[in-house]
Structures are given as C-alpha cells and as structure tokens.
Scaffold this active site. Structure first.
Site, PDB file in Angstrom:
ATOM      1  N   LYS A 146       0.827  -1.209   0.000  1.00 33.11           N
ATOM      2  CA  LYS A 146       0.000   0.000   0.000  1.00 33.11           C
ATOM      3  C   LYS A 146       0.860   1.256   0.000  1.00 33.11           C
ATOM      4  O   LYS A 146       1.729   1.422   0.860  1.00 33.11           O
ATOM      5  CB  LYS A 146      -0.872   0.032   1.252  1.00 33.11           C
ATOM      6  CG  LYS A 146      -1.887  -1.068   1.319  1.00 33.11           C
ATOM      7  CD  LYS A 146      -2.787  -0.793   2.496  1.00 33.11           C
ATOM      8  CE  LYS A 146      -3.225  -2.037   3.190  1.00 33.11           C
ATOM      9  NZ  LYS A 146      -3.805  -1.750   4.491  1.00 33.11           N
ATOM     10  N   GLU A 245      -5.526  -3.553  11.237  1.00 30.09           N
ATOM     11  CA  GLU A 245      -5.894  -2.160  11.521  1.00 30.09           C
ATOM     12  C   GLU A 245      -6.387  -1.989  12.955  1.00 30.09           C
ATOM     13  O   GLU A 245      -6.956  -0.942  13.289  1.00 30.09           O
ATOM     14  CB  GLU A 245      -6.979  -1.697  10.541  1.00 30.09           C
ATOM     15  CG  GLU A 245      -6.536  -1.710   9.080  1.00 30.09           C
ATOM     16  CD  GLU A 245      -5.471  -0.673   8.781  1.00 30.09           C
ATOM     17  OE1 GLU A 245      -5.468   0.374   9.439  1.00 30.09           O
ATOM     18  OE2 GLU A 245      -4.629  -0.935   7.913  1.00 30.09           O
TER      19      GLU A 245
END
Ligand SMILES: NC(=O)c1ccc[n+]([C@@H]2O[C@H](COP(=O)([O-])OP(=O)(O)OC[C@H]3O[C@@H](n4cnc5c(N)ncnc54)[C@H](O)[C@@H]3O)[C@@H](O)[C@H]2O)c1
Length: 376
Positions: A146, A245
């Site tokens: 990412k 996350e």
C-alpha cells in the site's frame, strides 16, 4: 554493529516481492540490483538520511558501475502530500527518469509511501526498491503493497497498491534510530501479537528482546514474523488482513489531531481506546484491558492516553473522515481477548453508535493525561 548474512524470503502478498534482511549489507546491494535490467537508479531520500546512509549506498552503486543519482525530498508526515509527490515526479522527469529506471526509496514509512506512489504514477508504473531505515518501515510498512499520501482531511486518503521490486532491510539502519522512534516502531508488533493467539507471552518475548538492549536483530526478525503470520492469511490485504488495523481508526484520528505523535504512538493510544470501548461494551475483560496499558505504557514506554485537548467530539469528527470508513458508518475492530475479535457481521467489525462512543470517550477523558514526558 556486527555483520549478519542476508536472509531472503518472499512477502506473502499479491503480488509478492523478495525481502532481503541482514545487517551491514550495503556492499551486496549492487549485485542484487544488477540482477535486473534497467537504465538508471534514482535514490530518493531526505537531507537528513543522505549523509547517514544515502552516500554509502550511492558510493557502493557507483563503484559497481551502476548509473545512479540522488533526489532529496522532505519527509515529515505533513510533507506526505500532493505537493511533495508532484515535486518529486516533476524533478524525476526533469532528471531523465524513463520507464526503464528504478527508484530507490531510502527512509521511513513516509518516504517509502511517497516514492511508492510516485513509482506507480510515473509513466503508469515504474519499478521501485524499498530500503527501509526505521523499525516501523522494516517490520510494517514495507510488508504491504500500500502506497499513499495524506489529504487535507486525513491520512493516506490518496493511494494505490504497488509492489516494490524488492525490499532491502539493513538492521544497522534501524539500530541507529533514536529510542523514542524505536519504541513507536515496536507498537505495531505488539498489536500483531495481540490480534494473534497467545498474545501476552509473545508480547513478553518481544519486550524482553527490546529491554535486553543487545538482541536488536532478533527483535526485528520477530517483529517481521509477527506481520508475516497475519499476511499469510490474506495476501491481498483486502479481507482478513483488516485485523491489522486494530487500534487504527482511533489511532489515525489521534495522530492527525495531535500532530506531534509518531504513528506507532498514536496506534498505541488507539489500541487502548479500542480496548476501553470493548471493555465498556462488556466484551473485553478488565485484565486484558490492563494488559494494553501494562505492555504498551509501563513496559514499552509509549503514550497510552489521549491528550486532554482532544475532546470526544473532535475525535469523533476526525474518525468520520478516516479512510477505512464505509457506507456502514463508524465501525471498530474490537477484541474480546488475544486474537479473538467481536464479530457480529462476519467481517470482524462492530458498529458503535456515536452516542455510546461519546460516553466511553468522556469516561476515559476524565483520567486523561498529556504525554508530556514522552513528547520531548
Ligand atoms: N503502507 C503501509 O502499509 C504503512 C504501514 C505503517 C505505516 N505507514 C506509514 O509510515 C509512516 C511512518 O513511518 P516511520 O515511522 O518509518 O517514520 P517516518 O518515515 O516519518 O520517519 C521519521 C523520522 O525518522 C528519521 N529516520 C528514519 N530512519 C532513521 C534512522 N535510521 N536513524 C535516524 N533517523 C531516522 C527520518 O529522517 C524522519 O525524520 C506513516 O506515514 C504511516 O502512515 C504505512
């Protein structure tokens, strides 16, 4: 710092990249690069990191006949921006970058992310190598495809998936980081073991290596392994990997609002806020909530409390523009215990009504302290 031979493994991502890890290994970089076909390398780093590690790398490349150039960019979180990205792209084009060039991102997560995104955009995609210099970057951000920059209203709002050609991690670089940054870098590793099984014993092993002061290389290996274990379950980073996350919805908002915390520090506060929420909703036991404060705050020494000047309302507002937000509104990864998420909808996330969240946050705010001792 003693030399440690290179180990190489493939990242369990789609697409996957080779990850080279060792200590004092700069002289071997040209050989690995020369295994690829390219016209020129552009080493992108900062004014600060150029004399620390960049000149060494450039020297090694040039001695080995690799045509290479350096480009310096600003690297703080507020420079993870369109302006920096555009400036870098335009300078690379002016310096003659081609579709056959390779960019080398030398730095922490900010430089890795900005260069990764620039590489994805240049001529619709050129190759880039990541040379991470922080614990955070070696053990977390490079183990992800990412790439992103921040927007006006929040972190990582504009980005793409773009895999590096390979990652080149030298433990000697992360060993040279200031201690506050190193502590912040270890937070994601503690998070990774919290979201896996047997977490408190695994967290103990990591913290003992950190506290011993001379097991840095082993610590990095364990931190890397803690992330690989989770990536193996979800190489596309779009499904089960979401659990990585944990603490980040709160954490990103805290990082954004505080402006003076490292990413890992904000994530530590975010994990404690997620734990408080889970405890208040009756999911998490008090001992596991206390483990959050003990392992992160007491043992690792990172902040665990929200600064007083961040109110519940401000935090809620900031979370509403988080990049993880979907049409389902504000949802959180809440743990019951080690590796066990509250999972009402089968996607590990729990919707918490804003009124309930405000109540929880107000309850914690009452005992909030400013992390003055840590912000130095
Ligand atoms: N893509 C992802 O999946 C992912 C994952 C985690 C974090 N991130 C991003 O990474 C960023 C944070 O990265 P970071 O924690 O590496 O910090 P950073 O990139 O902000 O670097 C922090 C500071 O450390 C300095 N520095 C770097 N290496 C050093 C060294 N070896 N010795 C001395 N100083 C050194 C830099 O000059 C900089 O001033 C955030 O923007 C975060 O969003 C991305």
């Amino acid at each position: 710092v003693p030399h440690r031979p290179i180990v190489c493994f493939d990242t369990p991502l789609v697409p996957s990249s080779p990850y080279y890890f060792g200590q004092e290994i700069v002289t071997q970089l040209p050989d690995v690069l020369k295994g690829h076909d390219f016209d020129r390398c552009f080493l992108v780093t900062s004014r600060k990191l150029m004399p620390l590690f960049g000149e060494d790398i450039l020297g090694a490349l040039r001695r080995d006949g690799v045509s290479s150039d350096a480009v310096l960019i600003k690297e703080s979180e507020q420079h993870k921006s369109w302006r920096t990205l555009r400036g870098l792209g335009e300078r690379l084009v002016a310096r003659g970058v081609t579709k056959d060039s390779i960019l080398i991102a030398l730095g922490g997560g900010v430089i890795g992310n900005v260069v990764g995104l620039a590489a994805a955009l240049l001529y619709r995609g050129v190759r880039f190598v990541e040379v991470p210099t922080t614990i955070m970057a070696q053990t977390d951000s490079t183990l992800s495809n990412k790439q992103a920059i921040n927007g006006k209203r929040g972190k990582n709002q504009f980005g793409v998936y773009h895999a590096p050609l390979f990652v080149w991690a030298d433990a000697a670089y992360a060993a040279a980081e200031p201690p506050r940054q190193q502590r912040a870098g270890i937070v994601e590793g503690i998070k990774n073991v919290f979201i896996s099984e047997n977490c408190t014993s695994a967290a103990d092993v990591l913290l003992q290596e950190w506290e011993s002061g001379n097991r840095f290389y082993e610590l990095l290996r364990h931190l890397i392994d803690s992330k690989l274990a989770i990536l193996r379950r979800d190489p596309t980073e779009k499904g089960a990997c979401l659990i990585l996350e944990y603490g980040h919805t709160f954490g990103h908002a805290v990082e954004w609002l505080a402006g003076n915390l490292y990413h890992g520090e904000a994530v530590a506060i975010g994990m404690c806020l997620a734990a408080e929420t889970s405890h208040a909703l009756g999911h998490m036991s008090r001992p596991f909530l206390q483990d959050h404060y003990r392992l992160l705050g007491t043992r690792l020494g990172v902040p665990t409390r929200l600064a007083k000047n961040i109110s519940a309302a401000t935090l809620l507002h900031a979370m509403r523009s988080d990049n993880k937000r979907t049409k389902k509104g504000l949802r959180f990864l809440l743990l019951r215990g080690c590796g066990e998420f509250v999972n009402p909808d089968g996607d590990f996330q729990t919707a918490v009504p804003p009124e309930r969240l405000t109540e929880v946050l107000r309850g914690i705010e009452a005992e909030a302290v400013l992390p003055d001792s840590i912000i130095s």
